[in-house]
Write a protein that holds these residues in place. Structure first.
Motif, PDB file in Angstrom:
ATOM      1  N   CYS A  32      34.027  68.685  70.142  1.00 47.37           N
ATOM      2  CA  CYS A  32      35.535  68.666  70.751  1.00 47.37           C
ATOM      3  C   CYS A  32      35.884  67.197  71.577  1.00 47.37           C
ATOM      4  O   CYS A  32      36.608  67.529  72.232  1.00 47.37           O
ATOM      5  CB  CYS A  32      35.430  69.887  71.557  1.00 47.37           C
ATOM      6  SG  CYS A  32      35.275  71.568  70.612  1.00 47.37           S
ATOM      7  N   GLY A  33      35.036  66.325  71.132  1.00 45.55           N
ATOM      8  CA  GLY A  33      35.530  65.160  71.962  1.00 45.55           C
ATOM      9  C   GLY A  33      34.713  64.657  73.236  1.00 45.55           C
ATOM     10  O   GLY A  33      35.059  63.685  73.771  1.00 45.55           O
ATOM     11  N   GLY A  68      32.587  63.570  68.640  1.00 44.41           N
ATOM     12  CA  GLY A  68      33.732  63.859  68.188  1.00 44.41           C
ATOM     13  C   GLY A  68      35.060  63.090  68.666  1.00 44.41           C
ATOM     14  O   GLY A  68      34.933  62.658  69.781  1.00 44.41           O
ATOM     15  N   ASP A  69      36.120  62.821  68.252  1.00 42.90           N
ATOM     16  CA  ASP A  69      37.202  62.629  68.646  1.00 42.90           C
ATOM     17  C   ASP A  69      38.447  63.065  67.930  1.00 42.90           C
ATOM     18  O   ASP A  69      38.199  63.881  66.931  1.00 42.90           O
ATOM     19  CB  ASP A  69      37.292  61.031  68.665  1.00 42.90           C
ATOM     20  CG  ASP A  69      37.528  60.277  67.329  1.00 42.90           C
ATOM     21  OD1 ASP A  69      38.198  60.908  66.212  1.00 42.90           O
ATOM     22  OD2 ASP A  69      36.927  59.481  66.962  1.00 42.90           O
ATOM     23  N   PRO A  70      39.522  62.925  68.476  1.00 39.81           N
ATOM     24  CA  PRO A  70      40.855  63.641  67.672  1.00 39.81           C
ATOM     25  C   PRO A  70      40.885  63.432  66.214  1.00 39.81           C
ATOM     26  O   PRO A  70      41.072  64.402  65.386  1.00 39.81           O
ATOM     27  CB  PRO A  70      41.994  63.068  68.540  1.00 39.81           C
ATOM     28  CG  PRO A  70      41.574  62.877  69.879  1.00 39.81           C
ATOM     29  CD  PRO A  70      40.147  62.250  69.805  1.00 39.81           C
ATOM     30  N   LEU A  71      40.550  62.335  65.661  1.00 35.80           N
ATOM     31  CA  LEU A  71      40.783  62.082  64.261  1.00 35.80           C
ATOM     32  C   LEU A  71      39.768  62.582  63.500  1.00 35.80           C
ATOM     33  O   LEU A  71      39.935  63.243  62.635  1.00 35.80           O
ATOM     34  CB  LEU A  71      40.552  60.468  64.087  1.00 35.80           C
ATOM     35  CG  LEU A  71      41.938  59.730  64.392  1.00 35.80           C
ATOM     36  CD1 LEU A  71      41.514  58.246  64.210  1.00 35.80           C
ATOM     37  CD2 LEU A  71      42.998  60.035  63.381  1.00 35.80           C
ATOM     38  N   ARG A  75      40.348  66.457  63.464  1.00 35.99           N
ATOM     39  CA  ARG A  75      41.204  66.707  62.368  1.00 35.99           C
ATOM     40  C   ARG A  75      40.681  66.781  61.094  1.00 35.99           C
ATOM     41  O   ARG A  75      40.970  67.676  60.190  1.00 35.99           O
ATOM     42  CB  ARG A  75      42.442  65.581  62.405  1.00 35.99           C
ATOM     43  CG  ARG A  75      43.614  66.231  61.695  1.00 35.99           C
ATOM     44  CD  ARG A  75      44.792  65.377  62.061  1.00 35.99           C
ATOM     45  NE  ARG A  75      46.062  66.374  61.880  1.00 35.99           N
ATOM     46  CZ  ARG A  75      47.351  66.150  61.474  1.00 35.99           C
ATOM     47  NH1 ARG A  75      47.480  64.935  61.841  1.00 35.99           N
ATOM     48  NH2 ARG A  75      48.189  66.991  61.182  1.00 35.99           N
ATOM     49  N   ALA A 130      41.627  72.353  72.600  1.00 34.62           N
ATOM     50  CA  ALA A 130      41.906  71.090  71.813  1.00 34.62           C
ATOM     51  C   ALA A 130      41.542  71.466  70.288  1.00 34.62           C
ATOM     52  O   ALA A 130      42.251  70.983  69.328  1.00 34.62           O
ATOM     53  CB  ALA A 130      41.162  69.847  72.374  1.00 34.62           C
ATOM     54  N   GLN A 163      41.301  74.334  68.903  1.00 32.86           N
ATOM     55  CA  GLN A 163      42.463  75.293  68.332  1.00 32.86           C
ATOM     56  C   GLN A 163      43.699  74.898  67.832  1.00 32.86           C
ATOM     57  O   GLN A 163      44.166  75.236  66.838  1.00 32.86           O
ATOM     58  CB  GLN A 163      42.440  76.481  69.582  1.00 32.86           C
ATOM     59  CG  GLN A 163      43.052  77.891  68.789  1.00 32.86           C
ATOM     60  CD  GLN A 163      42.763  78.866  70.110  1.00 32.86           C
ATOM     61  OE1 GLN A 163      42.953  78.423  71.189  1.00 32.86           O
ATOM     62  NE2 GLN A 163      42.380  80.332  69.696  1.00 32.86           N
ATOM     63  N   ALA A 164      44.105  73.701  68.651  1.00 33.47           N
ATOM     64  CA  ALA A 164      45.190  73.020  68.106  1.00 33.47           C
ATOM     65  C   ALA A 164      45.227  72.467  66.948  1.00 33.47           C
ATOM     66  O   ALA A 164      46.291  72.649  65.869  1.00 33.47           O
ATOM     67  CB  ALA A 164      45.779  72.091  69.350  1.00 33.47           C
ATOM     68  N   PHE A 165      44.126  71.995  66.644  1.00 32.78           N
ATOM     69  CA  PHE A 165      43.935  71.468  65.157  1.00 32.78           C
ATOM     70  C   PHE A 165      43.710  72.427  64.102  1.00 32.78           C
ATOM     71  O   PHE A 165      44.145  72.295  63.036  1.00 32.78           O
ATOM     72  CB  PHE A 165      42.560  70.507  65.174  1.00 32.78           C
ATOM     73  CG  PHE A 165      42.586  69.020  65.937  1.00 32.78           C
ATOM     74  CD1 PHE A 165      43.298  68.150  65.531  1.00 32.78           C
ATOM     75  CD2 PHE A 165      42.110  68.923  67.261  1.00 32.78           C
ATOM     76  CE1 PHE A 165      43.675  66.926  65.895  1.00 32.78           C
ATOM     77  CE2 PHE A 165      42.441  67.733  67.862  1.00 32.78           C
ATOM     78  CZ  PHE A 165      43.179  66.671  67.061  1.00 32.78           C
ATOM     79  N   ARG A 173      45.316  75.410  64.296  1.00 33.65           N
ATOM     80  CA  ARG A 173      46.757  76.023  64.223  1.00 33.65           C
ATOM     81  C   ARG A 173      47.463  74.854  63.414  1.00 33.65           C
ATOM     82  O   ARG A 173      48.096  75.212  62.579  1.00 33.65           O
ATOM     83  CB  ARG A 173      47.496  76.066  65.483  1.00 33.65           C
ATOM     84  CG  ARG A 173      47.126  77.310  66.225  1.00 33.65           C
ATOM     85  CD  ARG A 173      48.280  77.461  67.353  1.00 33.65           C
ATOM     86  NE  ARG A 173      48.488  76.604  68.299  1.00 33.65           N
ATOM     87  CZ  ARG A 173      47.699  76.518  69.480  1.00 33.65           C
ATOM     88  NH1 ARG A 173      46.834  77.527  69.488  1.00 33.65           N
ATOM     89  NH2 ARG A 173      47.691  75.505  70.284  1.00 33.65           N
ATOM     90  N   ALA A 174      47.289  73.443  63.528  1.00 37.74           N
ATOM     91  CA  ALA A 174      48.088  72.408  62.986  1.00 37.74           C
ATOM     92  C   ALA A 174      47.777  72.674  61.377  1.00 37.74           C
ATOM     93  O   ALA A 174      48.393  72.225  60.692  1.00 37.74           O
ATOM     94  CB  ALA A 174      47.637  71.200  63.467  1.00 37.74           C
TER      95      ALA A 174
END
Lengths: 253, 253, 253, 253
Positions: free
Chosen positions: C33-34, C38-41, C44, C91, C93-95, C97-98
């Motif tokens: 989870c970063g 890991g990082d946001p990309l 995803r 963080a 969970q948002a990915f 949901r997206a």
């Protein structure tokens, strides 16, 4: 006697401490090196401030933990500690060279400082790092700590640090913050304690007993309210008692 | 001719490139300094590897952007660039001192390298930083770049870098990656181009025209598949053509 | 039985593990989870990969220590642990949901996982964080750990994790890496152990004794050479023995 | 009219702004999400403060650049922007869920906010991220900006933001800081401007001309000296003029 304080602890847009005010009264500064606090811009400004104030510059390496300000223990191996100290001392030394001012000493920060009091392997790693980068550097450590012994093993000049406004236990350790007698608030008593450390090499513990306390340098915390006033009073008290107040490189043999 | 490559780009548990293999064939390395890649442990190991391989060590400062590997432009002011370069060069220099091996040169990394090709203020900031830390350091920059002019203004020895396996536009800039002719895959042609750069000081552009190209050092990318083989071939080609292959400090006046 | 693996451990330009290959055989993934990796990309992409592979997604929060990959103990207070877990689970969970895919479970990473085996305060902090963010999440912890008890106290469904290819001590802890019997290399024996865990609820220790071992999920390490093959064999072995291999939310009551 | 301010911008040991004081007067807050400012502990405290004060919570995602406070442009691709926004909104949303309080809006921070005024691809990336995580969120952007159009394209409710104490150019952009008329210091004039924005939908530019200015929310900066007083005065002025002061979700259709 040398009077030191931790400075350069701002970061980016965040400001911490009034370094310029403190530098009027102390003789040595320990500059954060970008791992637990500080950044390249802050380091550069802090070195310039110290040069102008005529105080002796030292590096203040810490754990790579900006969010925790280096105050949380991080389980680095001795090899990791050694590499992180080399890195940070080198970075600060470059700013000193760029400003044409010497780097005189190294003091570990926060949780790393505390660990080096009692952990010989970590203490040796710090001392080795310093000696490898520049054997002329002075290593500052807590009075009675493993770090001072490690510094001697590494062939470094060492400086024994005491805390003027903190209570001591009979075994020479600090009374933990939050406990009664942890912090001494009366400036007169602080001055008196420092003078006794110098003259008699002892400090009175919380239980009234005396313990040996060698002090080459006294640490002040810029984030304590009234820190600048306290330093001023201690300095005045030492000078009135006829004691030299000067940076470590002028005091140590 | 000097042959250089970017090394020490691993980080923590992450491994990148086969530095030991590359170091068999090149003469200089540019070591990441912990801001866009590398960390204190990696830096220490990389310096030790380079010492053992007998290649000349250089610092490779970049933007403070580990997640972007220093390849994304970050709008630092020239003052910020200067401070970040001082910091990074100093950190690597400490590892060199600790290993008893000289630091010979500095080359900017990634997006900072690219910006210093055309932005005189940033180029001056980099050159000033290097000159302030150690005026004996060699500043490496792209052939024809502002950085080389800035290095001369700062009184530094400069080294002009060319890319053996990249296509050039008639204005001396690189053909952008993704465009036809951006990368030259035939090793024979790469060798031939390097030899012409040395002998005639020119390179053939994508439109067939010739452009002046001074090359003191040739850059290889360790992450290109077959990089080590390519370096070996270029080195052999240069030596067969009777040209000296040696690190910059032996070649520059 | 659920088969899980840690994935999404790449960072920026750095690649780690072959997540796509592993996802062919396992039923659940724990996504970095970063903070330690890991990082946001990467997050995803990993969520998209997992969705396509039809494996159940879980969050894998760790210490904020990218350079140490979350494997070094960092002395966070329980309040800090709770906040860091909320942050990381949110963080990821948002990915999810997206990507229109559910988040099913949470498993702590590295040194935080190990601490939660025996430290009840930290275990409670993790469980509280998960329950606060989403009480429907399943909490995965080491068989017999404080974390599982903490999860039950917090009203969460818990899943007991065992290690198929690791030796156990008679007290249910893992044989430390480096010690004889720490890792079981024979795939046949690994399969046999998993089947016994399911059928009899026991595992054979290094000294030959039997110890109770509840296993709802088996952990595989993508960075072990041959990991994908091992998972494939274990899965086949379980299926041939007539046991269901499915993600936790289908298995737990 | 909604009155908003950026809060939760402290980090670790570093404190910034007096959030509690500001929250007495404003109706919405934009909470930093740990990339340019803030950390999990600060986020948790800030959400609790906002809940207690009864102000509407919003996420304030920014560039991953703590040392630059998200104020320096960083050349992220739209895909990177999208992922970084999903990550940050998700992290804050988890703290809101943990505190049982809704997240109402998202507003980009600093250099990312400024870029989204004019860069349609980046604006679309932000809007897409928000819509993917939660299509019920309100997207706040500068009056007349690309971001507001992007929000509408993504099917989001949007809120147009104006600056009460900043001068405007005739094209609707802000007078750059440092230029004459950039900041309006007279509180009476600030109040008057806000009332005119609401009643007439215009603002007087620095050259005396009028320009259309839709304001659903007015931004105040907590780091401006006297910010709390200014907000109080503006709020009083609006209420005396008979205008509703309330968070966005009560005002927008």
């Amino acid at each position: 006697m040398d009077l030191n304080a931790d400075v350069g602890e701002s970061f980016g847009a965040y400001r911490l401490g009034d370094d310029a005010e403190l530098m009027k009264h102390i003789t040595s500064v320990n500059v954060a090196c970008g791992m637990h606090a500080g950044d390249p811009l802050i380091m550069r400004c802090t070195v310039a401030l110290a040069k102008e104030a005529g105080v002796a510059l030292g590096a203040h390496p810490g754990y790579p933990d900006l969010q925790g300000f280096g105050r949380r223990h991080l389980a680095l191996t001795p090899e990791e500690v050694e590499a992180f100290v080399i890195y940070q001392v080198g970075a600060l030394q470059a700013f000193c060279r760029a400003a044409r001012v010497p780097l005189w000493h190294v003091k570990a920060h926060g949780a790393l400082y505390n660990l080096a009091v009692r952990d010989a392997a970590v203490a040796d790693a710090i001392a080795r790092a310093v000696a490898r980068v520049d054997p002329g550097l002075i290593l500052v450590g807590m009075a009675g700590s493993e770090l001072l012994r490690a510094g001697e093993r590494a062939g470094l000049r060492v400086a024994s640090e005491a805390f003027a406004d903190r209570g001591y236990n009979p075994d020479g350790t600090l009374v933990a913050r939050g406990r009664p007698g942890a912090v001494i608030h009366d400036p007169g008593m602080v001055v008196e304690r420092v003078i006794r450390m110098v003259k008699e090499g002892t400090v009175t513990c919380n239980d009234g007993s005396e313990v040996a306390m060698r002090a080459d340098t006294i640490c002040f915390h810029g984030d304590t309210p009234g820190a600048a006033d306290l330093v001023r009073l201690v300095r005045k008290g030492l000078e009135q008692a006829g004691m030299a107040v000067a940076p470590l490189h002028r005091l140590l043999p």
